[in-house]
Design a protein around this motif. Sequence first.
Motif, PDB file in Angstrom:
ATOM      1  N   ALA A 136       2.111  -3.244  -4.622  1.00 49.03           N
ATOM      2  CA  ALA A 136       1.181  -3.777  -3.628  1.00 49.03           C
ATOM      3  C   ALA A 136      -0.071  -4.269  -4.319  1.00 49.03           C
ATOM      4  O   ALA A 136      -0.230  -4.137  -5.528  1.00 49.03           O
ATOM      5  CB  ALA A 136       0.843  -2.703  -2.596  1.00 49.03           C
ATOM      6  N   LYS A 137      -0.996  -4.847  -3.543  1.00 51.14           N
ATOM      7  CA  LYS A 137      -2.274  -5.334  -4.061  1.00 51.14           C
ATOM      8  C   LYS A 137      -3.404  -4.437  -3.566  1.00 51.14           C
ATOM      9  O   LYS A 137      -3.471  -4.072  -2.394  1.00 51.14           O
ATOM     10  CB  LYS A 137      -2.521  -6.778  -3.601  1.00 51.14           C
ATOM     11  CG  LYS A 137      -3.703  -7.468  -4.287  1.00 51.14           C
ATOM     12  CD  LYS A 137      -3.404  -7.771  -5.732  1.00 51.14           C
ATOM     13  CE  LYS A 137      -4.562  -8.469  -6.436  1.00 51.14           C
ATOM     14  NZ  LYS A 137      -4.698  -9.893  -6.031  1.00 51.14           N
ATOM     15  N   CYS A 320       9.932  -2.914   0.003  1.00 51.86           N
ATOM     16  CA  CYS A 320       9.546  -4.323  -0.047  1.00 51.86           C
ATOM     17  C   CYS A 320       9.979  -5.128   1.170  1.00 51.86           C
ATOM     18  O   CYS A 320       9.376  -6.175   1.462  1.00 51.86           O
ATOM     19  CB  CYS A 320      10.112  -4.973  -1.308  1.00 51.86           C
ATOM     20  SG  CYS A 320       9.393  -4.334  -2.846  1.00 51.86           S
ATOM     21  N   LYS A 321      10.998  -4.669   1.879  1.00 50.62           N
ATOM     22  CA  LYS A 321      11.569  -5.512   2.924  1.00 50.62           C
ATOM     23  C   LYS A 321      11.510  -4.937   4.339  1.00 50.62           C
ATOM     24  O   LYS A 321      11.659  -5.688   5.305  1.00 50.62           O
ATOM     25  CB  LYS A 321      13.035  -5.826   2.587  1.00 50.62           C
ATOM     26  CG  LYS A 321      13.211  -6.701   1.350  1.00 50.62           C
ATOM     27  CD  LYS A 321      12.513  -8.044   1.499  1.00 50.62           C
ATOM     28  CE  LYS A 321      12.740  -8.948   0.295  1.00 50.62           C
ATOM     29  NZ  LYS A 321      12.005 -10.219   0.392  1.00 50.62           N
ATOM     30  N   ALA A 326       5.979  -2.198   5.702  1.00 46.87           N
ATOM     31  CA  ALA A 326       4.877  -3.152   5.828  1.00 46.87           C
ATOM     32  C   ALA A 326       3.753  -2.569   6.684  1.00 46.87           C
ATOM     33  O   ALA A 326       2.567  -2.734   6.374  1.00 46.87           O
ATOM     34  CB  ALA A 326       5.381  -4.463   6.424  1.00 46.87           C
ATOM     35  N   PHE A 329       1.903  -0.004   4.555  1.00 45.16           N
ATOM     36  CA  PHE A 329       0.941  -0.641   3.652  1.00 45.16           C
ATOM     37  C   PHE A 329      -0.358  -0.952   4.393  1.00 45.16           C
ATOM     38  O   PHE A 329      -1.453  -0.647   3.913  1.00 45.16           O
ATOM     39  CB  PHE A 329       1.514  -1.943   3.076  1.00 45.16           C
ATOM     40  CG  PHE A 329       2.434  -1.759   1.900  1.00 45.16           C
ATOM     41  CD1 PHE A 329       2.020  -1.049   0.781  1.00 45.16           C
ATOM     42  CD2 PHE A 329       3.706  -2.310   1.900  1.00 45.16           C
ATOM     43  CE1 PHE A 329       2.857  -0.894  -0.320  1.00 45.16           C
ATOM     44  CE2 PHE A 329       4.549  -2.167   0.810  1.00 45.16           C
ATOM     45  CZ  PHE A 329       4.129  -1.444  -0.298  1.00 45.16           C
ATOM     46  N   LYS A 330      -0.232  -1.584   5.553  1.00 48.04           N
ATOM     47  CA  LYS A 330      -1.415  -2.001   6.319  1.00 48.04           C
ATOM     48  C   LYS A 330      -2.247  -0.803   6.745  1.00 48.04           C
ATOM     49  O   LYS A 330      -3.478  -0.801   6.599  1.00 48.04           O
ATOM     50  CB  LYS A 330      -1.006  -2.811   7.546  1.00 48.04           C
ATOM     51  CG  LYS A 330      -2.210  -3.276   8.376  1.00 48.04           C
ATOM     52  CD  LYS A 330      -1.791  -4.185   9.505  1.00 48.04           C
ATOM     53  CE  LYS A 330      -2.985  -4.579  10.380  1.00 48.04           C
ATOM     54  NZ  LYS A 330      -4.057  -5.256   9.637  1.00 48.04           N
ATOM     55  N   GLY A 336       0.008  -6.602   0.989  1.00 49.69           N
ATOM     56  CA  GLY A 336       1.333  -6.890   0.470  1.00 49.69           C
ATOM     57  C   GLY A 336       1.267  -7.944  -0.623  1.00 49.69           C
ATOM     58  O   GLY A 336       0.350  -8.772  -0.663  1.00 49.69           O
ATOM     59  N   CYS A 342       6.930  -8.201  -4.753  1.00 50.58           N
ATOM     60  CA  CYS A 342       7.144  -6.762  -4.613  1.00 50.58           C
ATOM     61  C   CYS A 342       8.527  -6.419  -5.168  1.00 50.58           C
ATOM     62  O   CYS A 342       9.515  -7.093  -4.873  1.00 50.58           O
ATOM     63  CB  CYS A 342       7.052  -6.364  -3.138  1.00 50.58           C
ATOM     64  SG  CYS A 342       7.428  -4.633  -2.790  1.00 50.58           S
TER      65      CYS A 342
END
Length: 346
Positions: A136-137, A320-321, A326, A329-330, A336, A342
Amino acid sequence: MRKTMGKPLAVAALAGSLVGLTGGAALADPPVVPNPGDIVGVGSQTTAPLFNQFSTDYNASLTAAGDTTSPRLYSFDAVGTSPIVLKAGTPPVARPTGIPTGLAHLHAVPSSVDFVRMDRGRLPTDPLTDTFVALAKDAVSWAAKSGGHAPANLTTAQLKDIYTCVRTNWAQIDPSLPNATIKPYLPQTGSGLRDFFLKTIGGGTPVVPGACVTTGVQENQGTDPVLNDDDVLVPYSVGHYVGQFYYGRSTGSDAPGALTVRAIDGIASVNTVNQSINAPFAATAWGRVLYTVVRAADWAATDARGTALRRIFGITGWICKSATAAADFKSHGFLGLPVNACGTTS
């Protein structure tokens, strides 16, 4: 940032809505002793809460699919009681407290540790037997006490001067600031956050901290009493802060306390409207990629462990998918990576 502090109910409501997108509340450390074939990780505290949530949600997805045999995913925090049992049938060990001890376990105790959470990229000293898998970033900024003496913004050059003790008084930064001694702090030696911060203020060459710098605080834990000081500043993961502040990811000592993250070079580190890392800030030298590190031989293997690692962390893997990952992550503050970045390896 201070205006936002006055809206706890709205923040709490948003946090609750995002947590509801996931499979349930995550636990710090596995709720059971992992089986020998499970996928177990240790390492950086920056992504420990995220991996706790991944563990909860990934394992729930297997159960929902009626899969009772695939390896489960577990992650141990970098802080907590010690010793711990990493897998059933293995002896208790001192809790790995970050990247250096996490990597030591990955290399020396292959039966107990399958991956290490990393908030830094590969170093020349890292063995080629390690594979770095992009996750991730994030971005790194600095934090200081709300209402204290620190300004809202510092330049990269000013941060370098502070951490090399060239400037030791706030009035040296700006004559309008108080005549007070600056108190710079750093996380413990070996911290990925520390290494990245010192390298970035040095323009790519790591800076040696001066004698005015205090080392040893746990990264991203603003509740440490020594940080509740008008003159303290400390590096902080922006993603971790966003998760703590906006999405209810604070637990115990893992909270911002009185700290707020600030701007660097005139660019805000947090987008307070989107309640996320500020994308223009992440696009500067202060942005960084987070990784998961595994043994290269395991990643390439066709056995159950290798298959599970790729199924979890790979380009087409669950992290990743899946829509659930997702959302995780948020709600933990991280951005992302671009499509098909990823899960790439180096």
